[in-house]
Scaffold this active site. Sequence first.
Site, short mmCIF file in Angstrom:
data_model
loop_
_atom_site.label_atom_id
_atom_site.label_comp_id
_atom_site.label_asym_id
_atom_site.label_seq_id
_atom_site.Cartn_x
_atom_site.Cartn_y
_atom_site.Cartn_z
N ALA A 67 -88.17 -16.16 55.92
CA ALA A 67 -88.01 -16.32 54.47
C ALA A 67 -89.30 -16.87 53.87
CB ALA A 67 -86.89 -17.32 54.21
N GLY A 112 -85.93 -15.22 59.51
CA GLY A 112 -85.69 -13.88 58.98
C GLY A 112 -86.64 -12.85 59.57
N GLU A 115 -85.00 -11.93 62.60
CA GLU A 115 -83.75 -11.22 62.26
C GLU A 115 -84.04 -9.76 61.87
OE1 GLU A 115 -82.49 -14.46 59.52
OE2 GLU A 115 -80.53 -14.14 60.44
N GLU A 135 -83.76 -21.79 62.24
CA GLU A 135 -83.17 -22.22 60.96
C GLU A 135 -82.46 -23.56 61.04
OE1 GLU A 135 -83.15 -19.12 62.06
OE2 GLU A 135 -83.38 -17.70 60.41
#
Length: 262
Positions: A67, A112, A115, A135
């Site tokens: 992110a 992310g 991910e 996270e």
Amino acid sequence: MSQYTELSLEHDGPFRTVTLRRPERMNALSRTLLRELGAVFAELSADRDARVVLLTGAGEKAFCAGADLKERQGMTENDVRALLSLYRASFAAIDRCPKPVIAAINGVALGGGFEVALACDLRVAAQGAIVGLPETSLAIIPGAGGTQRLSRLVGPGRAKELILLSKRLTAAEALAQGLVTAVAREGQPVIEAAKELAAPLAHGAPIAYAAAMEAIDLGFEREFDAGLDLEQLCYERTLVSADRREALEAFAQKRKPIYRGE
Ligand code: COA
């Protein structure tokens, strides 16, 4: 002119390479980049000449640092909720892409950033790559499918170990734990290693690949018999394909098949 500003799309015969291009922010996922990811994978899904898609990051250091934590600073809780929906929609476009998608992890892939690699079908890492879902160390949890995709890939026990301990794994550790399929050789650019893995896929049978991936991805959580029903439906698409007849003819004629995706 390209419609994309934070990624690029390159054509090379049957290969398509998507490159995340925000090197000054370690290719972190901004809203714009997420929207563009969804759009580019929708475009690739409809691109008949694309046989294999490679996803990588610009620069040497990062595949994607997750992110965009700077963009996130000014966000309200509702902004973050909306952003999570955008992640979901964009990564679903990768999931649904009927071509094999290979993440070429050229550096750090965290949060992310890992991910998005997990949403790909296969992963290849550079020697210096670092992967992980840290996270919980930021008092949140993976929110772009990481809890689900990682546990499907390596099982819930290992997923809990990696997520609760915010582990950052080297490429060699990721290979040993089944998080990546291959690691580039010393000095070999990871994109080259990914193309080595992709080479047979570029000439393989596209309908069979799409059907196999759908049967695996969508069948996974079904009850066993329902999974077999889905496999049968997916098999049917290959059964009526011209490529299947070509495979049998080529075998009889002792030559290599030429698959057209028909
Ligand atoms: N969002 C926005 N910017 C980021 C970023 C992110 N996720 N990760 C790195 N950057 C920016 C840094 O702020 C820095 O910019 P600046 O010089 O203008 O401040 C630049 O990218 C380089 O990062 P830096 O930390 O100096 O490089 P490094 O090589 O020492 O470390 C990382 C790289 C990726 C290991 C480190 O930046 C990091 O841990 N980032 C956060 C990753 C993370 O936890 N992601 C999960 C979010 S859920």
